[in-house]
Motif scaffolding. Structure first.
Motif, PDB file in Angstrom:
ATOM      1  N   PRO A   7       0.840  -1.206   0.000  1.00 47.38           N
ATOM      2  CA  PRO A   7       0.000   0.000   0.000  1.00 47.38           C
ATOM      3  C   PRO A   7       0.877   1.258   0.000  1.00 47.38           C
ATOM      4  N   SER A  34       3.711  -5.449   4.599  1.00 48.60           N
ATOM      5  CA  SER A  34       2.314  -5.104   4.277  1.00 48.60           C
ATOM      6  C   SER A  34       2.064  -5.444   2.807  1.00 48.60           C
ATOM      7  N   GLN A  43      -1.143  -5.553  -0.349  1.00 44.36           N
ATOM      8  CA  GLN A  43      -2.531  -5.259  -0.713  1.00 44.36           C
ATOM      9  C   GLN A  43      -2.747  -5.527  -2.198  1.00 44.36           C
ATOM     10  N   SER A  44      -3.708  -6.362  -2.491  1.00 43.10           N
ATOM     11  CA  SER A  44      -4.139  -6.582  -3.875  1.00 43.10           C
ATOM     12  C   SER A  44      -5.672  -6.549  -3.838  1.00 43.10           C
ATOM     13  N   ASN A  76      -6.892  -9.626  -1.639  1.00 40.44           N
ATOM     14  CA  ASN A  76      -6.071 -10.179  -0.556  1.00 40.44           C
ATOM     15  C   ASN A  76      -5.263  -9.064   0.092  1.00 40.44           C
ATOM     16  N   LYS A  77      -5.062  -9.228   1.379  1.00 41.21           N
ATOM     17  CA  LYS A  77      -4.381  -8.159   2.119  1.00 41.21           C
ATOM     18  C   LYS A  77      -3.606  -8.753   3.290  1.00 41.21           C
ATOM     19  N   GLN A 125      -2.155  -7.046   6.651  1.00 40.79           N
ATOM     20  CA  GLN A 125      -2.193  -5.734   7.306  1.00 40.79           C
ATOM     21  C   GLN A 125      -1.556  -5.800   8.687  1.00 40.79           C
TER      22      GLN A 125
END
Lengths: 447, 134
Positions: A218, A399, A401-402, A405-406, A408
């Protein structure tokens, strides 16, 4: 060999489709063909509509105002002619004129613009009365067909608006066709590449941008946007309590609004001396739920306000795997705390479809308690403050992010005041992979 | 019965583990087909997700060749590739989210058929962090 696509025994193609979990039966080739046919039909309809509007209105209107040649005519006869359109009578002025073209005298009925055709014969007569028999008026004739002549010129923009409909169909159908043809026989990789390129195009980011240097991570926040007062960066807060407050308010207002209508009706009947005891008894459980909603809202309101602001600051941001930072916590309010703790948490999040429902699943994979204190008091005079080391475990995942899917990372502040339920406030972190050169997309601020 | 191509992917050095920012070099062989039977060959170096969520996919390197563009030797077509790997996302085997890096070769045959082969490799060394404190 991992897979072979498009090969198999000869069999009938499936024309319909069924869902099997997240898989679908049916032929993707037929689906694509159907999509292309649909967009082709929309495109064709648009072209046809455009041709009709252009030939039937736009080009004649344009030519009258640009190509027609002016001359002078004498009005011979003024009248109203009646035509039928879709079974309904339609009236238009019929004005016979005499004029000369290249020395040749011609007599004809002048053409009238389409907006002077009306279902009202009196209005049509008014149009016609603008011209008096025997008088001379300017007129314009078509040089290609001198018998075509008009007494009134000017653009009729109302008709030009009809261009919007076929143009929209052409854009939608054409766009769908181009997109479909681009995807036709394109592999999943090529389609993904096209999407990646399309995403980066409008932004026009330089090749050195964070997104290109660190794909899948991100975007890192700029420390200058949220400077801390004690440490370099103040983390933004995400509180589930805020959402609970909003939901309790909306549910309470809607539920009690409906219940209130029935209460007013019941009371008015009671005042009229016609009490409906059965109806009133039926209303009681609904009123009780409404009272529960009010209690829920005020409880959420008090929880949101009695626990003062929680501030979390870190010595650097974004963070890097395997390094240790400093964390600062500030909790204000007037509270007798049972406990207060700070956790470093990593969660995996997956979005998936189950039938037609989109679902989200979260799995906590790491939790480290950075700080915990029990049985203490926070007063308005002495805000609770503490510092703690924040170690990001070496070798841990960064980290990520797609779209579906994440991974975090976040700081979780959990606490409980005596007589109140546990509250939790979340502060998302962006963590980058460890790099030998230690370079990060944003230079950290000095503490 | 038309011939079925056989695809072999090989990474230089035999290693399947690479550091972020390092050079990935390798080649693929295509055997058992003629240039008339193959419309195109696509080589991609990409990552995709596995696990509970829907699959996400992003391509780091992509090339589409026709067989005429590839050298032919000892009964096979040979395609070489080389790219500098990115810094992220690292390979990851989580509980519900997994990130897989691979070299994928997709062969487009005549009459719309496709054959593909992929070779997974590991980018970086990111693990599920151990420990949930009680």
């Amino acid at each position: 060999m991992r897979a072979e696509e498009g090969a198999g025994l000869a069999r009938w193609r499936r024309f319909y489709e069924k869902k099997r979990g997240h898989r679908r039966t049916g032929s993707p080739v037929l689906a694509m063909l159907g999509e292309l046919c649909f967009h082709g039909a929309v495109f064709f309809a648009g072209c046809l509509g455009l041709a009709v509007v252009l030939v039937g209105f736009v080009i004649p209107d344009w030519r009258i105002n640009r190509d027609f040649i002016q001359t002078e005519c004498t009005v011979l006869d003024v009248g109203v002619s009646k035509i039928e359109k879709n079974g309904a009578p339609l009236y238009r002025p019929a004005i016979r004129i005499r004029y000369e073209v290249a020395g040749e005298t011609r007599v004809t009925t002048a053409q009238e613009p389409w907006n002077r055709r009306t279902e009202d014969p009196k209005q049509c007569e008014q149009f016609a009365r603008e011209f008096i028999e025997g008088q001379k008026y300017p007129c314009w004739y078509d040089p290609a067909h001198p018998d075509v002549v008009v007494l009134v010129r000017g653009y009729h923009w109302g008709g030009w608006i009809w261009l919007i409909v076929p143009s929209a169909l052409i854009i939608l159908g054409g766009g769908g066709l181009v997109y479909g043809l681009m995807r036709w026989r394109a592999s999943a990789e090529r389609r993904a590449l096209l999407v990646q390129q399309a995403r980066s195009l409008p932004r026009g980011e330089p090749s050195t941008s964070t997104a290109e240097q660190w794909p899948g991570i991100p975007p890192a926040p700029d420390p200058k946007e949220s400077p801390g007062t004690t440490l370099a960066y103040r983390l933004p807060m995400f509180s589930e309590r805020g959402w609970a407050l909003i939901v309790s308010f909306v549910v309470g207002v809607l539920w009690n609004g409906v219940v209130l209508i029935f209460i007013v009706l019941a009371v008015s009947r009671y005042l009229q001396g016609e009490p409906d005891w059965v109806g009133t008894a039926f209303l009681l459980p609904f009123a009780a739920v409404g009272a529960g909603c009010i209690y829920w809202f005020f409880r959420e309101l008090i929880l949101a306000t009695i626990i003062g602001p929680t501030i979390v600051e870190v010595s650097e941001h974004p963070l890097q795997v395997g390094r240790t930072y400093e964390l600062f916590l500030s909790q204000s309010g007037r509270l007798k705390m049972k406990f207060l703790e700070v956790l470093l948490v990593c969660e995996e999040e997956a979005l998936y479809r189950q039938g037609t429902t989109a679902r989200r699943e979260t799995q906590r994979v790491y939790e480290d308690r950075l700080f915990r204190q029990e049985d203490f008091t926070i007063s308005s005079e002495s805000v609770f403050q503490t510092r703690s080391p924040l170690a990001i475990p070496a070798g841990a995942m960064h980290s990520f992010q797609s779209p579906h899917n994440k991974i975090q990372w976040k700081i979780l502040v959990r606490g409980q005041a005596h007589g109140w339920p546990v509250y939790q406030r979340s502060f998302p972190l962006i963590i980058f992979p460890a790099r030998a050169d230690g370079l990060l997309p944003c230079p950290p601020n000095p503490t | 019965m038309p011939a079925q191509p056989h695809i072999t992917i090989r990474l230089e050095g035999g290693s399947r583990s690479f550091s972020p920012g390092s050079l990935l070099r390798g080649e693929y062989w295509l055997e058992g087909v003629s240039s008339e039977e193959v419309k195109a060959v696509e080589l991609s170096i990409l990552w995709y997700t596995e696990g509970k969520g829907e699959e996400d996919l992003a391509v780091h390197f992509f090339r589409r060749d026709s067989l005429d563009q590839l050298p032919y030797a000892a009964g096979r077509w040979i395609g070489a590739f080389s790219t500098v790997l990115p810094h992220s996302p690292l390979s990851y085997q989580g509980l519900i989210v997994k990130i897989v890096w691979c070299v994928r070769v997709r062969v487009f045959l005549a009459r719309g058929k496709q054959v593909l082969e992929e070779l997974r490799f590991r980018l970086g060394s990111a693990w599920v962090p151990k420990g949930i404190s009680k």
